[in-house]
Write a protein that holds these residues in place. Sequence first.
Motif, mmCIF file in Angstrom:
data_model
loop_
_atom_site.group_PDB
_atom_site.id
_atom_site.type_symbol
_atom_site.label_atom_id
_atom_site.label_comp_id
_atom_site.label_asym_id
_atom_site.label_seq_id
_atom_site.Cartn_x
_atom_site.Cartn_y
_atom_site.Cartn_z
ATOM 1 N N LEU A 3 0.830 -1.202 0.000
ATOM 2 C CA LEU A 3 0.000 0.000 0.000
ATOM 3 C C LEU A 3 0.864 1.252 0.000
ATOM 4 O O LEU A 3 0.361 2.347 -0.192
ATOM 5 C CB LEU A 3 -0.940 -0.006 1.208
ATOM 6 C CG LEU A 3 -1.876 -1.216 1.290
ATOM 7 C CD1 LEU A 3 -2.727 -1.155 2.550
ATOM 8 C CD2 LEU A 3 -2.745 -1.319 0.060
ATOM 9 N N LEU A 4 2.173 1.078 0.212
ATOM 10 C CA LEU A 4 3.111 2.194 0.155
ATOM 11 C C LEU A 4 3.507 2.477 -1.291
ATOM 12 O O LEU A 4 3.576 3.623 -1.722
ATOM 13 C CB LEU A 4 4.351 1.881 0.999
ATOM 14 C CG LEU A 4 5.336 2.995 1.224
ATOM 15 C CD1 LEU A 4 4.685 4.144 1.978
ATOM 16 C CD2 LEU A 4 6.535 2.485 2.008
ATOM 17 N N TRP A 5 3.760 1.426 -2.049
ATOM 18 C CA TRP A 5 4.051 1.533 -3.477
ATOM 19 C C TRP A 5 2.905 0.839 -4.201
ATOM 20 O O TRP A 5 2.971 -0.354 -4.489
ATOM 21 C CB TRP A 5 5.388 0.897 -3.835
ATOM 22 C CG TRP A 5 6.549 1.678 -3.355
ATOM 23 C CD1 TRP A 5 7.273 1.468 -2.223
ATOM 24 C CD2 TRP A 5 7.114 2.836 -3.973
ATOM 25 N NE1 TRP A 5 8.264 2.422 -2.107
ATOM 26 C CE2 TRP A 5 8.184 3.266 -3.171
ATOM 27 C CE3 TRP A 5 6.834 3.556 -5.137
ATOM 28 C CZ2 TRP A 5 8.963 4.371 -3.484
ATOM 29 C CZ3 TRP A 5 7.613 4.653 -5.452
ATOM 30 C CH2 TRP A 5 8.668 5.042 -4.631
ATOM 31 N N ILE A 6 1.839 1.574 -4.447
ATOM 32 C CA ILE A 6 0.643 0.994 -5.051
ATOM 33 C C ILE A 6 0.991 0.510 -6.453
ATOM 34 O O ILE A 6 1.507 1.264 -7.270
ATOM 35 C CB ILE A 6 -0.507 2.016 -5.058
ATOM 36 C CG1 ILE A 6 -0.876 2.337 -3.621
ATOM 37 C CG2 ILE A 6 -1.701 1.499 -5.835
ATOM 38 C CD1 ILE A 6 -1.883 3.416 -3.454
ATOM 39 N N GLY A 7 0.734 -0.761 -6.689
ATOM 40 C CA GLY A 7 1.087 -1.393 -7.951
ATOM 41 C C GLY A 7 2.113 -2.497 -7.762
ATOM 42 O O GLY A 7 2.352 -3.283 -8.674
ATOM 43 N N MET A 8 2.730 -2.582 -6.571
ATOM 44 C CA MET A 8 3.700 -3.643 -6.286
ATOM 45 C C MET A 8 2.943 -4.856 -5.755
ATOM 46 O O MET A 8 2.271 -4.781 -4.724
ATOM 47 C CB MET A 8 4.738 -3.183 -5.261
ATOM 48 C CG MET A 8 5.775 -4.224 -4.956
ATOM 49 S SD MET A 8 6.664 -4.714 -6.430
ATOM 50 C CE MET A 8 8.190 -5.245 -5.783
ATOM 51 N N GLY A 20 4.819 4.983 -10.247
ATOM 52 C CA GLY A 20 6.139 5.408 -9.799
ATOM 53 C C GLY A 20 6.068 6.446 -8.696
ATOM 54 O O GLY A 20 7.067 7.080 -8.388
ATOM 55 N N GLU A 21 4.892 6.602 -8.087
ATOM 56 C CA GLU A 21 4.721 7.567 -7.008
ATOM 57 C C GLU A 21 4.529 6.824 -5.688
ATOM 58 O O GLU A 21 3.705 5.918 -5.590
ATOM 59 C CB GLU A 21 3.501 8.447 -7.271
ATOM 60 C CG GLU A 21 3.644 9.311 -8.499
ATOM 61 C CD GLU A 21 2.366 10.078 -8.795
ATOM 62 O OE1 GLU A 21 2.388 11.313 -8.665
ATOM 63 O OE2 GLU A 21 1.364 9.429 -9.141
ATOM 64 N N ARG A 22 5.296 7.215 -4.701
ATOM 65 C CA ARG A 22 5.183 6.638 -3.357
ATOM 66 C C ARG A 22 3.945 7.214 -2.679
ATOM 67 O O ARG A 22 3.689 8.412 -2.759
ATOM 68 C CB ARG A 22 6.430 6.990 -2.552
ATOM 69 C CG ARG A 22 6.578 6.272 -1.259
ATOM 70 C CD ARG A 22 7.948 6.613 -0.678
ATOM 71 N NE ARG A 22 8.285 5.772 0.423
ATOM 72 C CZ ARG A 22 8.094 6.103 1.702
ATOM 73 N NH1 ARG A 22 7.580 7.278 2.005
ATOM 74 N NH2 ARG A 22 8.431 5.291 2.662
ATOM 75 N N ASN A 23 3.180 6.360 -2.006
ATOM 76 C CA ASN A 23 1.961 6.785 -1.327
ATOM 77 C C ASN A 23 2.322 7.341 0.051
ATOM 78 O O ASN A 23 2.204 6.647 1.058
ATOM 79 C CB ASN A 23 0.981 5.614 -1.214
ATOM 80 C CG ASN A 23 -0.340 6.018 -0.623
ATOM 81 O OD1 ASN A 23 -0.637 7.197 -0.487
ATOM 82 N ND2 ASN A 23 -1.146 5.036 -0.269
#
Length: 197
Positions: free
Chosen positions: A163-168, A187-190
């Motif tokens: 949930l910190l790097w959405i998409g991982m 590529g944006e950190r949440n």
Amino acid sequence: MDWCLLPPPTEAIIAEGQVIKGRFIGDPSHEYEHTVPKKVGEGEAAYEEEVMNHIKEETRLVATIAMIDKEATTVPRGAFVKNPLGVVKKNPCFRGLPVSEAKKLSSFFHFTPTVYPKKRSLLEMADLDPSIDFLDSLEHDIPRGCWSLQFEQGNSVVVLRSLLWIGMTFYHVPLTPQYGSVYIGTGERNDDLPFMI
């Protein structure tokens, strides 16, 4: 289409690439402008002047990939072993986690060197195997709740999502040595995650 190697991520590149926010443009030669205050002069005559830094998108991409690797690359417990000389290698005896262990966040580790080792009590250390428990467990990540662990197709596949790097997304098929991860995101950190939990 031209394929080129990215430069290796150094601490300076990572620090420089993290100051730019927002989505990527898609052009590696694009330059972002970033103002940095710089002290000019000495003593009482010193003053601050704003200096314009130019940061290439290629540099930002290298920094983002390094941060995703550092904060979200995951492996199941026992997939890698560390020998007495400190060499880490793939565990040829790894046959997958049992379903009961795959349901626990503590059975998954960051696949990066330990940066801030958690201080453990003697009772906790008695249950650890130094050859396979040398990495940081996901259960100690801050903020708590930054990982989503789910089973799909009954109990046949465990899926971990950052949930910190959405998409991982990380997957593991219990009782088999199959596991892997993929990042498909912006590529944006949440950074708003602590306020969302």
